[in-house]
Design a protein around this motif. Structure first.
Motif, PDB file in Angstrom:
ATOM      1  N   THR A 156      50.202  65.249 -90.027  1.00 12.10           N
ATOM      2  CA  THR A 156      50.039  64.864 -88.622  1.00 12.10           C
ATOM      3  C   THR A 156      51.335  64.755 -87.855  1.00 12.10           C
ATOM      4  OG1 THR A 156      50.098  62.608 -89.193  1.00 12.10           O
ATOM      5  CG2 THR A 156      47.932  63.572 -88.943  1.00 12.10           C
ATOM      6  N   LEU A 157      51.293  64.944 -86.532  1.00 15.90           N
ATOM      7  CA  LEU A 157      52.480  64.879 -85.657  1.00 15.90           C
ATOM      8  C   LEU A 157      52.435  63.686 -84.728  1.00 15.90           C
ATOM      9  CD1 LEU A 157      53.873  67.690 -83.571  1.00 15.90           C
ATOM     10  CD2 LEU A 157      54.669  66.865 -85.730  1.00 15.90           C
TER      11      LEU A 157
ATOM     12  N   SER B 223      52.405  62.450 -81.359  1.00 16.86           N
ATOM     13  CA  SER B 223      52.138  63.139 -80.098  1.00 16.86           C
ATOM     14  C   SER B 223      52.492  62.261 -78.922  1.00 16.86           C
ATOM     15  CB  SER B 223      50.674  63.553 -80.015  1.00 16.86           C
ATOM     16  OG  SER B 223      49.860  62.431 -80.041  1.00 16.86           O
TER      17      SER B 223
ATOM     18  N   ASN C 182      46.614  59.726 -76.591  1.00 13.37           N
ATOM     19  CA  ASN C 182      47.057  59.944 -77.957  1.00 13.37           C
ATOM     20  C   ASN C 182      45.857  59.829 -78.893  1.00 13.37           C
ATOM     21  OD1 ASN C 182      48.201  59.513 -80.599  1.00 13.37           O
ATOM     22  ND2 ASN C 182      50.133  59.099 -79.580  1.00 13.37           N
ATOM     23  N   SER C 183      45.734  60.762 -79.825  1.00  9.77           N
ATOM     24  CA  SER C 183      44.549  60.819 -80.689  1.00  9.77           C
ATOM     25  C   SER C 183      44.385  59.563 -81.535  1.00  9.77           C
ATOM     26  CB  SER C 183      44.610  62.056 -81.585  1.00  9.77           C
ATOM     27  OG  SER C 183      45.749  62.009 -82.421  1.00  9.77           O
TER      28      SER C 183
ATOM     29  N   SER D  55      47.554  65.243 -87.411  1.00  4.87           N
ATOM     30  CA  SER D  55      47.900  65.455 -86.013  1.00  4.87           C
ATOM     31  C   SER D  55      49.176  66.275 -85.903  1.00  4.87           C
ATOM     32  CB  SER D  55      48.091  64.113 -85.299  1.00  4.87           C
ATOM     33  OG  SER D  55      48.608  64.318 -84.005  1.00  4.87           O
TER      34      SER D  55
ATOM     35  N   ALA E 111      51.743  67.574 -82.889  1.00  2.00           N
ATOM     36  CA  ALA E 111      52.011  67.350 -81.471  1.00  2.00           C
ATOM     37  C   ALA E 111      52.151  68.661 -80.719  1.00  2.00           C
ATOM     38  CB  ALA E 111      53.271  66.512 -81.292  1.00  2.00           C
ATOM     39  N   ASP E 112      52.745  69.658 -81.329  1.00  2.00           N
ATOM     40  CA  ASP E 112      52.944  70.946 -80.666  1.00  2.00           C
ATOM     41  C   ASP E 112      52.760  72.059 -81.685  1.00  2.00           C
ATOM     42  OD1 ASP E 112      53.820  73.221 -79.330  1.00  2.00           O
ATOM     43  OD2 ASP E 112      55.349  72.126 -78.198  1.00  2.00           O
TER      44      ASP E 112
ATOM     45  N   GLU F  40      49.124  68.132 -78.165  1.00  4.94           N
ATOM     46  CA  GLU F  40      48.693  67.682 -79.486  1.00  4.94           C
ATOM     47  C   GLU F  40      47.382  68.332 -79.918  1.00  4.94           C
ATOM     48  OE1 GLU F  40      47.566  63.544 -81.867  1.00  4.94           O
ATOM     49  OE2 GLU F  40      47.331  63.686 -79.695  1.00  4.94           O
TER      50      GLU F  40
ATOM     51  N   ALA G  81      44.643  67.567 -83.113  1.00  4.65           N
ATOM     52  CA  ALA G  81      44.353  66.634 -84.199  1.00  4.65           C
ATOM     53  C   ALA G  81      42.998  66.941 -84.808  1.00  4.65           C
ATOM     54  CB  ALA G  81      44.389  65.188 -83.699  1.00  4.65           C
TER      55      ALA G  81
ATOM     56  N   ASP H 256      44.738  68.847 -76.912  1.00  5.25           N
ATOM     57  CA  ASP H 256      45.289  68.763 -75.568  1.00  5.25           C
ATOM     58  C   ASP H 256      45.472  70.200 -75.072  1.00  5.25           C
ATOM     59  OD1 ASP H 256      46.812  68.559 -73.291  1.00  5.25           O
ATOM     60  OD2 ASP H 256      48.332  67.242 -74.149  1.00  5.25           O
TER      61      ASP H 256
END
Length: 635
Positions: free
Chosen positions: A10-11, A13, A30-31, A44, A46-47, A105, A107, A125
């Motif tokens: 996950t990132l 975000s 935000n997730s 997750s 983010a990009d 993001e 997720a 997103d």
């Protein structure tokens, strides 16, 4: 438990404020704040576009771009998501489809539900990607309508939801799927009730979100405290709730004992959460950096003086300094690891685990230890006090491989420290034990070595004699399978050595020359320096891995189309991922579907796999693992 695949990531975000054509759009939430606390698995990014660019800059990413690997990688891309929720078959889109529509993001989560099947949820997103988002929606719509779904719309808290009621397909039951778009957030799930609940959470902003849950906060807090810079990937699981959720998605196929239930009963459900942060190509020297936290706080009501219930107390791993290499550690090995663990405590807490998961009845371990001591035909030793109590707390293990590569090419050497003035006691007890276990005592370089090597035996067709009526059906008994089919054991220099063969053991009997010592290898020095920088604090364990050599057996079998027969860790992992559920249920050996003969030679492939290292720190509420994979070209 082993099916609960823990490769999810996950990132971190950020909430974005986007202005387009003078219109101000609300930031996509935000997730981790939108998803409920009942989320049992979470990944997750983010990009996704930036992550793909970073991955392509790593050596592993460069290798993955080889055209000959495409069929294998594509197959993994299909198989792994199928094991973790089968979202493509549920709603008709792949992760690649979602990546194309991601403007921020992306997720994925599995959300447990009080009743029925757990929900697979995708949150994207799509800021600046309206056209790509519409293409994804059109693909979902086309796929579900082809399944004869009934399409409808509903409004929840002002959010328009498109819902599909899907009739039974093959052996499946009738089900639902749904999606909504709100302020550039695309939410898709294979459960319409889950989508409606998420829509409601957009407005209500409840406090029971994933990001505020105790275990998630503890896991991410521990990782963030150690990390520098932003993470590219963030991931999290609740191990036992995840197993329960996955079984609502894909019911348990294998017959026999329920290992997850047994582990839960032995106190391993003290592990409330596991997760971490991954940084990709954050530094030219490092392809990947990961920090993983295991949150296992002390259990209320545990017996006095203990942190957990029953067998979970095995894992008493105090930090220790130093944990330096032994002078005899040879240079040419594939992997080296060491851990500090209270072995006597582990032994004292092992009994109930043995009874439950190995013997299958209560009191079995105690009975076995009593037989070791009192049976006149046995070794007549006190296993706890004459063997385990003689051992220290440090264990070192190393592996390499014999050539040519075969399914059983791996060889190993384990060294366990012996307490001062306990060598003779240990030697005497081990001698009695090994002699009864058909080991043969052999002198080697002024040392006593116990070796077990299976004899060549003539094979008789006893089954044929049974079929012909010459032997009764119960006349042939299956021989008990040995834990080690061949091994060598020796006590020397303050260590108990257990090796796969005497030649590997011989390496431990001499101080390695300076140019033949692992401590003076350039790749080991590079990894040690990286770990010293990334995890400078105390530790209870660390490891060094030559990734190329560790992967060599699996890669060779893959090229020879013999991967299903592989016995190495990576071969077993890939076979677990690639074996269809019906074959797992029937315990059938998987057939390799992909032709590996066109893959690049190992000598070419190995250039893309740098060395790696891992450090583990023990805390009061669990463990923190810091790992790094070095870029071979930059080091």
């Amino acid at each position: 438990m082993n099916r609960a695949i823990t490769i999810g990531t996950t990132l971190v975000s950020a909430c974005l404020l986007i202005s387009t054509a003078c219109d101000l759009h609300a930031a996509v939430p935000n997730s981790e704040k939108l998803l409920p606390a009942t989320t049992v698995a979470y990944v997750s990014i983010a990009d996704p576009v930036q992550l793909e660019d970073k991955f392509d800059r790593t050596q592993v990413g460069q290798f993955a771009q080889d055209p000959s690997l495409k069929p294998f990688i594509d197959h993994l891309k299909e198989t792994i998501p199928e094991r973790l929720g089968d979202i493509k078959n549920r709603v008709g889109i792949s992760l690649d489809d979602l990546k194309a529509a991601a403007g921020g993001e992306m997720a994925w989560a599995i959300v447990a539900r009080q009743q029925g099947r757990a929900a697979s949820v995708l949150l994207v997103d799509t800021t600046g990607k309206a056209a790509e988002r519409d293409a994804v929606i059109a693909k979902i719509d086309k796929y579900l309508l082809e399944l004869k779904a009934k399409k409808s719309t509903q409004d929840t808290a002002g959010v328009a939801i498109t819902k599909y009621d899907i009739p039974p397909q093959d052996d499946d039951q009738a089900r639902t799927a749904a999606y909504f778009v709100h302020d550039d957030l695309l939410c898709v799930a294979d459960n319409s009730n889950a989508v409606a609940e998420l829509a409601g959470r957009l407005v209500a902003a409840p406090q029971d979100d994933l990001g505020s849950s105790e275990a998630y906060t503890a896991v991410m807090g521990k990782c963030h405290n150690e990390a520098t810079g932003s993470a590219d990937i963030r991931w999290y699981i609740q191990p036992f709730p995840l197993v329960d959720a996955l079984r609502t998605i894909r019911p348990r196929q294998r017959e026999g004992e329920d290992r997850a239930m047994q582990l839960r009963g032995q106190g391993f459900d003290a592990v409330k959460g596991i997760g971490g942060l991954v940084q990709v190509a954050a530094d030219p020297k490092y392809d990947f950096i990961h920090r993983t936290a295991i949150y296992a706080p002390p259990v209320p009501g545990a017996p006095d003086g203990k942190r957990y219930r029953l067998a979970m107390n095995i894992f008493q791993t105090p930090n220790r300094a130093p944990l330096d290499l032994h002078g005899w550690t040879p240079r040419m090995i594939a992997r080296y690891s060491t851990v500090n663990i209270d072995l006597l405590n582990a032994f004292d807490n092992f009994g109930t685990l043995f009874d439950t998961m190995i013997a299958g009845y209560e009191g079995a371990f105690e009975t076995a230890m009593k037989r070791f001591k009192e049976d006149p035909f046995g070794p007549e030793i006190d296993f706890r006090n004459e063997i385990i109590a003689c051992l220290g707390s440090r264990i070192c293990a190393m592996t390499d491989y014999t050539l040519p590569i075969n399914t059983d090419s791996e060889r190993f050497l384990v060294a366990i420290e012996v307490k001062p003035n306990k060598e003779e006691t240990l030697k005497a007890a081990l001698g009695k034990y090994l002699e009864k276990d058909d080991y043969i005592l052999k002198p080697m370089e002024n040392r006593d070595v116990w070796e077990f090597q299976p004899e060549e035996e003539e094979v008789f067709d006893l089954d044929g004699l049974q079929d012909g009526g010459l032997l009764p059906p119960d006349a042939v008994e299956e021989e008990e399978e040995r834990l080690l089919t061949r091994s060598a054991v020796c006590v020397d220099g303050g260590q108990l050595f257990i090796a796969s063969d005497v030649e590997f053991l011989r390496l431990a009997f001499k101080q390695a020359a300076e140019n033949e010592s692992l401590a003076n290898s350039y790749d080991y020095k590079a990894v040690a320096a990286a770990l010293s920088s990334l995890a400078p604090n105390k530790e209870c364990s660390w490891s060094f891995t030559r990734t190329d050599e560790t992967l060599r057996p699996t890669y060779a079998l893959l090229r020879e189309n013999r991967l299903p027969q592989g016995e190495s860790f990576f071969a077993r992992l890939l076979n677990e991922l690639l074996t269809p559920p019906e074959d797992q249920k029937n315990q059938l050996l998987r057939k390799q579907k992909l032709d590996g003969s066109n893959l690049p030679s190992f000598e070419l492939a190995r250039r893309y796999f740098g060395p790696s290292g891992r450090s583990i720190r023990a805390d009061e509420d669990g463990w923190l693992i810091t790992g790094v994979l070095l870029n071979k070209g930059e080091n």
